[in-house]
Design a protein around this motif. Structure first.
Motif, short mmCIF file in Angstrom:
data_model
loop_
_atom_site.label_atom_id
_atom_site.label_comp_id
_atom_site.label_asym_id
_atom_site.label_seq_id
_atom_site.Cartn_x
_atom_site.Cartn_y
_atom_site.Cartn_z
N LEU A 97 1.19 -1.13 -0.45
CA LEU A 97 0.00 0.34 -0.13
C LEU A 97 0.88 0.93 -0.28
CD1 LEU A 97 -2.85 -0.92 2.28
CD2 LEU A 97 -2.96 -0.44 -0.32
N ALA A 108 -5.14 2.43 -2.46
CA ALA A 108 -4.09 2.59 -1.82
C ALA A 108 -4.79 3.82 -1.00
CB ALA A 108 -2.89 2.65 -2.32
N PHE A 167 -3.08 -5.93 -4.86
CA PHE A 167 -2.11 -5.81 -3.62
C PHE A 167 -1.64 -7.13 -3.84
CE2 PHE A 167 -4.58 -1.34 -2.75
CZ PHE A 167 -3.17 -0.69 -3.76
#
Length: 170
Positions: A97, A108, A167
């Motif tokens: 992130l 993010a 992610f």
């Protein structure tokens, strides 16, 4: 799964959490002793039977707790468990992130904003201060500045934890 931040009174949460913790500990002790006593009186005295009685007491306490956790008087405690769960999920992706924030990734930014808001709320509910971590405060300020630059609102109301899947691939 979408998780929305809610406001709960810290004093009410702490009072209920203490009460529930004492009740569950008391139930574990009573059930553990009861099952141990029943097993040892039926099959004779043994360390393993006592341990089995404690294990059965733990299972009975857990089952009772699972039934009671959806009750309205458990709202604050249930919310904090869910908040901790979601914060834990986000914290597993903090390094990815942080890299994505440098690239102005809006998802993010939302997830990190949620993380900082959630940590602050958790500290408030537990009666703790968040002013002791300079690194986290600096990151929070960096995220705030990035959000302002991109014209995003300063806070997020909810997150979708499925956004973390992007992610996961790194």
């Amino acid at each position: 799964m979408v998780f929305t931040l809610e406001h709960h009174d810290p004093e009410t949460y702490r009072r209920k959490a203490r009460m529930i913790s004492f009740a569950m500990a008391g139930q574990l002790i009573i059930f553990g002793l009861l099952f141990s006593m029943l097993l040892t009186s039926t099959f004779g005295s043994s360390l393993w039977l006592n341990a089995l009685g404690v294990l059965l007491g733990l299972l009975a306490t857990s089952a009772l707790f699972a039934v009671l956790r959806e009750r309205p008087w458990m709202t604050e405690v249930r919310y904090v468990w869910q908040l901790k769960h979601h914060l834990s999920q986000v914290s597993g992706y903090l390094s990815q992130l942080r890299k994505a924030v440098e690239e102005n990734n809006r998802t993010a930014l939302d997830l990190l904003t949620f993380y900082h808001q959630g940590m602050a709320q958790l500290a408030e509910l537990n009666g703790r201060t968040t002013d002791d971590d300079a690194e986290r405060l600096a990151e929070k300020m960096q995220v705030k500045i990035k959000r302002e630059e991109l014209g995003l609102p300063p806070q997020v109301e909810s997150i979708d934890t499925h956004d973390l899947q992007a992610f996961k691939r790194g």
